[in-house]
Design an enzyme around this catalytic site. Structure first.
Site, PDB file in Angstrom:
ATOM      1  CG  ASN A   1      45.461  42.067  43.094  1.00 45.92           C
ATOM      2  OD1 ASN A   1      45.849  42.642  42.541  1.00 45.92           O
ATOM      3  ND2 ASN A   1      44.863  41.966  44.305  1.00 45.92           N
TER       4      ASN A   1
ATOM      5  NE  ARG B   1      42.405  43.066  42.473  1.00 39.70           N
ATOM      6  CZ  ARG B   1      41.583  42.466  43.202  1.00 39.70           C
ATOM      7  NH1 ARG B   1      40.948  41.493  42.141  1.00 39.70           N
ATOM      8  NH2 ARG B   1      41.314  42.295  44.327  1.00 39.70           N
TER       9      ARG B   1
END
Length: 96
Positions: A43, A25
């Protein structure tokens, strides 16, 4: 007919593979900001990462190519992506 490259678009990409706990990320955020995109990477409990990015269609396509490429952290097995109209609801690119 290919959309106008400078048109504003929204990329929604579900990234599958070993993409959590590896800096995925954060790296996605860095790449998106380099491309001038707004949105987020989040996530999910099943191991996927959802990437939503808005900005010039060409920049969204570059981000998608990066997501599908070999330079992402972890191991990407599949990316399921779609394009739509930008909603203009983001002011930065965040990790959620």
């Amino acid at each position: 007919m290919k959309p106008e490259a400078s048109a504003v678009a929204r990329l929604t990409a579900w990234v599958h593979g070993h993409v959590q706990g590896v800096g995925f990320r954060w790296s996605t955020r860095v790449r998106a900001l380099q491309l001038g995109l707004l949105g987020y990477a989040k996530n999910y409990p099943d191991g996927r990462v959802l990437v939503v990015a808005e900005g010039p269609r060409e920049a969204c396509e570059e981000l998608l190519a990066w997501l599908e490429g070999d330079s992402t952290p972890g191991t990407v097995s599949t990316v399921v992506a779609s394009y739509g109209e930008a909603k203009g609801e983001y002011s930065s690119f965040d990790r959620k």
